[in-house]
Design a protein around this motif. Structure first.
Motif, PDB file in Angstrom:
ATOM      1  N   ASP A 123       0.825  -1.210   0.000  1.00  0.00           N
ATOM      2  CA  ASP A 123       0.000   0.000   0.000  1.00  0.00           C
ATOM      3  C   ASP A 123       0.855   1.254   0.000  1.00  0.00           C
ATOM      4  O   ASP A 123       0.495   2.265  -0.618  1.00  0.00           O
ATOM      5  CB  ASP A 123      -0.934  -0.003   1.215  1.00  0.00           C
ATOM      6  CG  ASP A 123      -1.975  -1.113   1.137  1.00  0.00           C
ATOM      7  OD1 ASP A 123      -2.350  -1.486   0.012  1.00  0.00           O
ATOM      8  OD2 ASP A 123      -2.408  -1.597   2.195  1.00  0.00           O
ATOM      9  N   LYS A 124       2.000   1.203   0.690  1.00  0.00           N
ATOM     10  CA  LYS A 124       2.891   2.366   0.699  1.00  0.00           C
ATOM     11  C   LYS A 124       3.465   2.607  -0.689  1.00  0.00           C
ATOM     12  O   LYS A 124       3.658   3.744  -1.107  1.00  0.00           O
ATOM     13  CB  LYS A 124       4.015   2.149   1.712  1.00  0.00           C
ATOM     14  CG  LYS A 124       3.550   2.181   3.166  1.00  0.00           C
ATOM     15  CD  LYS A 124       4.713   1.972   4.128  1.00  0.00           C
ATOM     16  CE  LYS A 124       4.230   2.022   5.576  1.00  0.00           C
ATOM     17  NZ  LYS A 124       5.347   1.794   6.538  1.00  0.00           N
ATOM     18  N   CYS A 128       2.878   6.070  -2.740  1.00  0.00           N
ATOM     19  CA  CYS A 128       3.993   6.963  -3.063  1.00  0.00           C
ATOM     20  C   CYS A 128       4.002   7.367  -4.534  1.00  0.00           C
ATOM     21  O   CYS A 128       4.840   8.164  -4.950  1.00  0.00           O
ATOM     22  CB  CYS A 128       5.321   6.320  -2.672  1.00  0.00           C
ATOM     23  SG  CYS A 128       5.926   5.074  -3.834  1.00  0.00           S
ATOM     24  N   ILE A 129       3.092   6.798  -5.338  1.00  0.00           N
ATOM     25  CA  ILE A 129       2.992   7.198  -6.743  1.00  0.00           C
ATOM     26  C   ILE A 129       2.079   8.417  -6.826  1.00  0.00           C
ATOM     27  O   ILE A 129       0.908   8.345  -6.452  1.00  0.00           O
ATOM     28  CB  ILE A 129       2.414   6.058  -7.594  1.00  0.00           C
ATOM     29  CG1 ILE A 129       3.254   4.783  -7.453  1.00  0.00           C
ATOM     30  CG2 ILE A 129       2.351   6.469  -9.066  1.00  0.00           C
ATOM     31  CD1 ILE A 129       2.682   3.590  -8.192  1.00  0.00           C
ATOM     32  N   PRO A 130       2.574   9.567  -7.285  1.00  0.00           N
ATOM     33  CA  PRO A 130       1.744  10.769  -7.377  1.00  0.00           C
ATOM     34  C   PRO A 130       0.504  10.521  -8.236  1.00  0.00           C
ATOM     35  O   PRO A 130       0.555   9.724  -9.186  1.00  0.00           O
ATOM     36  CB  PRO A 130       2.670  11.798  -8.033  1.00  0.00           C
ATOM     37  CG  PRO A 130       4.053  11.284  -7.782  1.00  0.00           C
ATOM     38  CD  PRO A 130       3.944   9.789  -7.772  1.00  0.00           C
ATOM     39  N   PRO A 131      -0.624  11.167  -7.925  1.00  0.00           N
ATOM     40  CA  PRO A 131      -1.855  10.965  -8.705  1.00  0.00           C
ATOM     41  C   PRO A 131      -1.653  11.166 -10.202  1.00  0.00           C
ATOM     42  O   PRO A 131      -2.172  10.394 -11.016  1.00  0.00           O
ATOM     43  CB  PRO A 131      -2.815  12.010  -8.120  1.00  0.00           C
ATOM     44  CG  PRO A 131      -2.333  12.202  -6.711  1.00  0.00           C
ATOM     45  CD  PRO A 131      -0.838  12.075  -6.775  1.00  0.00           C
ATOM     46  N   SER A 132      -0.908  12.205 -10.581  1.00  0.00           N
ATOM     47  CA  SER A 132      -0.678  12.439 -12.008  1.00  0.00           C
ATOM     48  C   SER A 132       0.094  11.297 -12.634  1.00  0.00           C
ATOM     49  O   SER A 132      -0.130  10.919 -13.792  1.00  0.00           O
ATOM     50  CB  SER A 132       0.080  13.758 -12.214  1.00  0.00           C
ATOM     51  OG  SER A 132      -0.764  14.872 -12.004  1.00  0.00           O
ATOM     52  N   MET A 133       1.018  10.698 -11.859  1.00  0.00           N
ATOM     53  CA  MET A 133       1.803   9.589 -12.382  1.00  0.00           C
ATOM     54  C   MET A 133       0.919   8.358 -12.611  1.00  0.00           C
ATOM     55  O   MET A 133       1.112   7.609 -13.576  1.00  0.00           O
ATOM     56  CB  MET A 133       2.927   9.246 -11.412  1.00  0.00           C
ATOM     57  CG  MET A 133       3.919   8.223 -11.945  1.00  0.00           C
ATOM     58  SD  MET A 133       4.977   8.904 -13.238  1.00  0.00           S
ATOM     59  CE  MET A 133       6.082   9.888 -12.241  1.00  0.00           C
ATOM     60  N   GLY A 277      -7.488   7.978  -6.177  1.00  0.00           N
ATOM     61  CA  GLY A 277      -6.612   7.280  -7.110  1.00  0.00           C
ATOM     62  C   GLY A 277      -6.055   5.981  -6.573  1.00  0.00           C
ATOM     63  O   GLY A 277      -5.319   5.283  -7.266  1.00  0.00           O
ATOM     64  N   GLY A 278      -6.394   5.629  -5.340  1.00  0.00           N
ATOM     65  CA  GLY A 278      -5.925   4.385  -4.753  1.00  0.00           C
ATOM     66  C   GLY A 278      -6.610   3.182  -5.383  1.00  0.00           C
ATOM     67  O   GLY A 278      -7.674   3.304  -5.987  1.00  0.00           O
ATOM     68  N   ILE A 279      -5.987   2.004  -5.228  1.00  0.00           N
ATOM     69  CA  ILE A 279      -6.546   0.806  -5.857  1.00  0.00           C
ATOM     70  C   ILE A 279      -7.401  -0.015  -4.906  1.00  0.00           C
ATOM     71  O   ILE A 279      -8.077  -0.943  -5.326  1.00  0.00           O
ATOM     72  CB  ILE A 279      -5.432  -0.076  -6.453  1.00  0.00           C
ATOM     73  CG1 ILE A 279      -4.420  -0.502  -5.368  1.00  0.00           C
ATOM     74  CG2 ILE A 279      -4.715   0.646  -7.574  1.00  0.00           C
ATOM     75  CD1 ILE A 279      -3.346  -1.436  -5.890  1.00  0.00           C
ATOM     76  N   GLY A 280      -7.397   0.330  -3.613  1.00  0.00           N
ATOM     77  CA  GLY A 280      -8.281  -0.319  -2.650  1.00  0.00           C
ATOM     78  C   GLY A 280      -8.147  -1.832  -2.644  1.00  0.00           C
ATOM     79  O   GLY A 280      -7.035  -2.374  -2.679  1.00  0.00           O
ATOM     80  N   LEU A 418       9.962   6.582   0.358  1.00  0.00           N
ATOM     81  CA  LEU A 418       9.823   5.362  -0.425  1.00  0.00           C
ATOM     82  C   LEU A 418       9.944   5.644  -1.922  1.00  0.00           C
ATOM     83  O   LEU A 418      10.421   4.794  -2.682  1.00  0.00           O
ATOM     84  CB  LEU A 418       8.476   4.690  -0.124  1.00  0.00           C
ATOM     85  CG  LEU A 418       8.233   3.332  -0.798  1.00  0.00           C
ATOM     86  CD1 LEU A 418       9.333   2.343  -0.434  1.00  0.00           C
ATOM     87  CD2 LEU A 418       6.869   2.773  -0.409  1.00  0.00           C
ATOM     88  N   THR A 419       9.528   6.836  -2.346  1.00  0.00           N
ATOM     89  CA  THR A 419       9.663   7.196  -3.759  1.00  0.00           C
ATOM     90  C   THR A 419      11.129   7.229  -4.156  1.00  0.00           C
ATOM     91  O   THR A 419      11.520   6.712  -5.210  1.00  0.00           O
ATOM     92  CB  THR A 419       9.012   8.565  -4.040  1.00  0.00           C
ATOM     93  OG1 THR A 419       7.629   8.513  -3.688  1.00  0.00           O
ATOM     94  CG2 THR A 419       9.150   8.945  -5.511  1.00  0.00           C
ATOM     95  N   TYR A 420      11.962   7.835  -3.293  1.00  0.00           N
ATOM     96  CA  TYR A 420      13.403   7.843  -3.557  1.00  0.00           C
ATOM     97  C   TYR A 420      13.971   6.423  -3.528  1.00  0.00           C
ATOM     98  O   TYR A 420      14.839   6.079  -4.333  1.00  0.00           O
ATOM     99  CB  TYR A 420      14.129   8.703  -2.522  1.00  0.00           C
ATOM    100  CG  TYR A 420      13.893  10.183  -2.680  1.00  0.00           C
ATOM    101  CD1 TYR A 420      14.310  10.861  -3.829  1.00  0.00           C
ATOM    102  CD2 TYR A 420      13.264  10.921  -1.677  1.00  0.00           C
ATOM    103  CE1 TYR A 420      14.100  12.228  -3.978  1.00  0.00           C
ATOM    104  CE2 TYR A 420      13.051  12.282  -1.814  1.00  0.00           C
ATOM    105  CZ  TYR A 420      13.468  12.929  -2.958  1.00  0.00           C
ATOM    106  OH  TYR A 420      13.251  14.282  -3.106  1.00  0.00           O
TER     107      TYR A 420
END
Length: 435
Positions: A123-124, A128-133, A277-280, A418-420
């Motif tokens: 889930d993290k 950590c993926i931006p909505p636009s991404m 934008g989450g996948i739930g 986590l993105t880094y």
């Protein structure tokens, strides 16, 4: 009967019906049926038995569909085309692993992916993926699906290192264009099952044109013996520790992000994403993909992922695991009538893929294009998914560029750690792959 199914799959609550789930399943199956023949076409180059791989493909796909159906998810699981190619050309033909050792690498990668999928890291990782991404991934996958459709139909061909217009005098190309027109018109008229009707029409028209061909035999021989439980764990260190680490790391990352990208895109095609934008609950598909990958390796098929072609069935209205169960039953039936399943030519399924790509690329309108630090990573993600022919590579380039731009522009503190970390993992993967 219908009420009993509704109690199991809750399709009424999700605005669906048995008929809609069945139509979606038929559409999905015929859109992905080529995998029954593509997978052994790849793997036979490693020395594997063609018929055994064909049977393993059908059995593993059916198992994957039943897994997702049991959790009431409208996704299916099949061997991934990109991962088939990675298994064949990278693990076996380039790195030098035997196919038995390659299957062991796939199993280890699936087990590692399962650890990720069962922990909060899953889930993290999504968060950590931006909505636009996320929208860029979906749009990029739409372009990827459309490209696959164009190539499959011969409308576009790869020649001399470039993508060029195909032979417009080829009957297959003409039929694909006709199918695109017919299916598009039916969709504009909001005809239910438009894609399935288009597939059937082109298949029938293809018979007198020589594009479709009736099978020479009615059934395929049933034998998994040449590939069943042939994993060679003892030999995976034959090339050394570093090649094994490289192989497992790279395959796991590709498996993870191919699956994640497909889940986001398929859920987006059916309006199944959360408002943020989450996948739930759709995230359970990652766990099931990991389990399916381990099972597939035991049967003799590489990694199982939700194929982007599943978007065709979801777009037709499939919303529950009943759709997945129906597709699983069709894969089991294909074991006995695999040649008949091959009657449907690529020219018939290509229009559906192109139209799904058109629908999915609409997600690009949700990207915040006015900010270069957001727009550039999203743009790179979108174009690299189809041009690299890899979902994982497209996401990797997006992560690396997003982290680098945010850091250089002085906004690095806004980016989750986590993105880094994921960007660093992708950098390490590319470095290891280059060694």
């Amino acid at each position: 009967m219908t009420q009993a199914l509704d109690r199991l799959f809750h399709f009424s609550a999700r605005g669906s019906t048995v008929r809609r789930e069945l139509v979606g399943a038929l559409t999905t199956f015929f859109a992905i049926a080529y995998i029954i023949f593509v997978t052994p076409g790849y793997l036979v180059q490693t020395g594997m038995d063609y018929t055994a791989v064909l049977i393993a493909t059908c059995v593993s796909a059916a198992l994957g569909c039943f897994l997702t159906g049991a959790f009431n998810l409208p996704f299916i699981l099949t061997p991934g085309v990109g991962l088939n190619a990675f298994f064949t050309y990278t693990l076996c033909l380039t790195m030098g692993y035997s196919w038995q050792q390659g299957l062991a690498v796939v199993f280890i990668s699936g087990a590692l992916f399962l650890v990720v999928a069962l922990t909060p890291l899953r889930d993290k990782m999504v968060a950590c993926i931006p909505p636009s991404m996320k929208n860029a991934i979906s749009a990029g996958l739409g372009m990827f699906i459309a490209l696959i459709g164009l190539l499959n139909a011969g409308i576009v061909t790869a020649r001399s290192g470039a993508l060029l217009l195909g032979d417009l005098a080829d009957p297959a190309v003409l039929l694909a264009l006709l199918g695109l027109l017919v299916t598009g018109v039916l969709m504009a008229w909001k005809v239910k099952g438009a894609m399935l009707i288009g597939i059937a029409a082109v298949t029938l028209l293809g018979l007198p044109c020589g594009v479709s061909a009736l099978p020479q035999q009615a059934a395929a021989g049933f034998s998994l013996a040449p590939t069943f439980l042939k994993l060679d764990f003892g030999g995976v260190l034959s090339l050394g520790v570093l090649p094994l680490v490289t192989a497992v790391t790279t395959f796991t990352i590709c498996l993870c992000f191919d699956t994640l990208g497909s889940v986001i895109s398929i859920a987006g095609a059916g309006g199944l994403l959360q408002t943020d934008g989450g996948i739930g609950e759709n995230g359970r598909a990652l766990t099931l993909s990991a389990l399916g990958t381990c099972a597939g390796a035991c049967l003799g098929a590489p990694a199982l992922i939700p194929p982007v072609e599943c978007s065709t069935g979801v777009s037709e209205g499939a919303r529950t695991g009943l759709h997945s169960v129906f597709v699983g039953l069709l894969f089991l039936a294909a074991i006995l009538v695999a040649p008949i399943a091959g009657v449907v030519p690529s020219a018939a399924t290509a229009p559906s893929l192109i139209l799904i790509g058109m629908l999915m690329i609409g997600n690009a309108t949700n990207i915040y294009w006015h900010s270069l630090e957001i727009a550039l990573p999203c743009f790179l993600t979108m174009i690299m998914i189809p041009f690299s022919y890899s979902v994982a590579d497209g996401i990797g380039v997006g992560f690396i560029s997003y982290a680098a731009i945010q850091l250089v522009s002085g906004k690095g503190r806004r980016v989750p750690v986590l993105t880094y970390a994921l960007a660093g993992v992708f950098v390490a993967m590319y470095v290891l792959s280059a060694l």
